[in-house]
Write a protein that holds these residues in place. Structure first.
Motif, PDB file in Angstrom:
ATOM      1  N   GLU A 127      24.892  -5.799   9.851  1.00 19.49           N
ATOM      2  CA  GLU A 127      24.144  -6.060   8.521  1.00 19.49           C
ATOM      3  C   GLU A 127      24.578  -7.333   8.164  1.00 19.49           C
ATOM      4  OE1 GLU A 127      22.664  -3.776   6.010  1.00 19.49           O
ATOM      5  OE2 GLU A 127      22.164  -2.519   7.692  1.00 19.49           O
ATOM      6  N   THR A 148      15.334  -4.258   4.862  1.00 15.68           N
ATOM      7  CA  THR A 148      15.469  -3.012   5.687  1.00 15.68           C
ATOM      8  C   THR A 148      14.939  -1.741   5.127  1.00 15.68           C
ATOM      9  OG1 THR A 148      17.573  -4.232   6.295  1.00 15.68           O
ATOM     10  CG2 THR A 148      17.424  -1.850   6.609  1.00 15.68           C
ATOM     11  N   LEU A 166      12.546  -3.287  10.252  1.00 14.06           N
ATOM     12  CA  LEU A 166      12.675  -4.317   8.919  1.00 14.06           C
ATOM     13  C   LEU A 166      11.305  -4.537   8.532  1.00 14.06           C
ATOM     14  CD1 LEU A 166      15.067  -6.635  10.820  1.00 14.06           C
ATOM     15  CD2 LEU A 166      15.707  -5.124   8.930  1.00 14.06           C
ATOM     16  N   LEU A 221      22.265  -9.918   9.675  1.00 17.04           N
ATOM     17  CA  LEU A 221      20.803 -10.094   9.083  1.00 17.04           C
ATOM     18  C   LEU A 221      20.853 -10.630   7.659  1.00 17.04           C
ATOM     19  CD1 LEU A 221      19.527  -6.442   9.883  1.00 17.04           C
ATOM     20  CD2 LEU A 221      18.673  -8.666  10.673  1.00 17.04           C
ATOM     21  N   GLN A 247      14.729  -4.136  15.221  1.00 18.29           N
ATOM     22  CA  GLN A 247      15.579  -5.129  15.919  1.00 18.29           C
ATOM     23  C   GLN A 247      16.729  -4.010  16.605  1.00 18.29           C
ATOM     24  OE1 GLN A 247      17.887  -8.675  14.492  1.00 18.29           O
ATOM     25  NE2 GLN A 247      19.222  -7.001  14.031  1.00 18.29           N
ATOM     26  N   HIS A 306      14.788   0.902   7.435  1.00 17.78           N
ATOM     27  CA  HIS A 306      15.556   2.111   7.968  1.00 17.78           C
ATOM     28  C   HIS A 306      16.502   1.401   8.752  1.00 17.78           C
ATOM     29  CE1 HIS A 306      12.576   5.250   6.816  1.00 17.78           C
ATOM     30  NE2 HIS A 306      11.612   4.491   7.425  1.00 17.78           N
ATOM     31  N   ARG A 307      17.782   2.091   9.176  1.00 16.39           N
ATOM     32  CA  ARG A 307      18.764   1.675   9.948  1.00 16.39           C
ATOM     33  C   ARG A 307      19.146   2.843  10.861  1.00 16.39           C
ATOM     34  NH1 ARG A 307      20.478   1.157   4.892  1.00 16.39           N
ATOM     35  NH2 ARG A 307      20.271  -1.279   4.936  1.00 16.39           N
ATOM     36  N   LEU A 338      27.822  -1.058  12.238  1.00 18.82           N
ATOM     37  CA  LEU A 338      26.596  -1.231  11.451  1.00 18.82           C
ATOM     38  C   LEU A 338      26.968  -2.271  10.424  1.00 18.82           C
ATOM     39  CD1 LEU A 338      24.017  -0.401  10.084  1.00 18.82           C
ATOM     40  CD2 LEU A 338      25.345   1.254   8.725  1.00 18.82           C
ATOM     41  N   VAL A 393      22.843  -0.704  16.929  1.00 16.04           N
ATOM     42  CA  VAL A 393      22.291  -0.246  15.727  1.00 16.04           C
ATOM     43  C   VAL A 393      20.920  -0.761  15.777  1.00 16.04           C
ATOM     44  CG1 VAL A 393      22.342  -1.291  13.541  1.00 16.04           C
ATOM     45  CG2 VAL A 393      24.375  -1.370  14.521  1.00 16.04           C
ATOM     46  N   CYS A 394      19.923  -0.078  15.163  1.00 14.99           N
ATOM     47  CA  CYS A 394      18.389  -0.215  15.329  1.00 14.99           C
ATOM     48  C   CYS A 394      18.156  -0.279  13.744  1.00 14.99           C
ATOM     49  CB  CYS A 394      17.812   1.008  15.921  1.00 14.99           C
ATOM     50  SG  CYS A 394      16.187   0.830  15.665  1.00 14.99           S
ATOM     51  N   HIS A 395      17.467  -1.419  13.441  1.00 14.06           N
ATOM     52  CA  HIS A 395      16.828  -1.611  12.392  1.00 14.06           C
ATOM     53  C   HIS A 395      15.415  -1.628  12.216  1.00 14.06           C
ATOM     54  CE1 HIS A 395      20.965  -3.242  10.997  1.00 14.06           C
ATOM     55  NE2 HIS A 395      20.446  -3.086   9.556  1.00 14.06           N
TER      56      HIS A 395
END
Length: 126
Positions: A11, A65, A79, A14, A95, A67-68, A7, A75-77
């Protein structure tokens, strides 16, 4: 790689994109075996992808962001990405990032590209 480290890596990617630090973003991508796909582009070379992202810097206004989620090496974001296309517009983007050996090996970005296609002259894609 531990879930927390996975994560943190994504992060950092991003954050680098939001800061328009495309060199830092590139350093987090795998040198071999990298792949990117979205409704408007596909890359299988991290250097070519990073070069294309520099063009995004001209229109990128911000990334927030919502949610993550982390599932092992994915890892799913979710955005909110604000860009200056035809004024400032915020679009919801998902993403998915896959991490292997402390590098991002895959990015899949999902969003509604219909406005983008209209702006570059590809007509209504509904």
């Amino acid at each position: 790689m531990q879930t927390t480290q996975t994560l943190q890596l994504v992060e950092r990617y991003l954050e680098a994109i939001a800061a328009r630090d495309f060199g830092a973003a590139r350093s987090l991508l795998a040198d071999r075996g990298f792949g990117y796909t979205s409704p408007i582009a596909h890359f299988d070379d991290a250097d070519r992808f990073a070069e294309s992202m520099e063009g995004v810097g001209a229109i990128l206004h911000g990334i927030r962001t919502r949610h993550r989620f982390v599932d092992d090496d994915v890892v799913c974001h979710v955005l909110d990405v604000t860009v200056s296309l035809d004024g400032y517009q915020t679009q919801r983007v998902v993403q998915l990032a896959r991490v292997e050996a402390a590098r991002i090996i895959g990015l899949e970005v999902i969003f509604d590209a219909s406005q983008f296609h209209r702006m570059i002259g590809q007509g209504d894609t509904r």
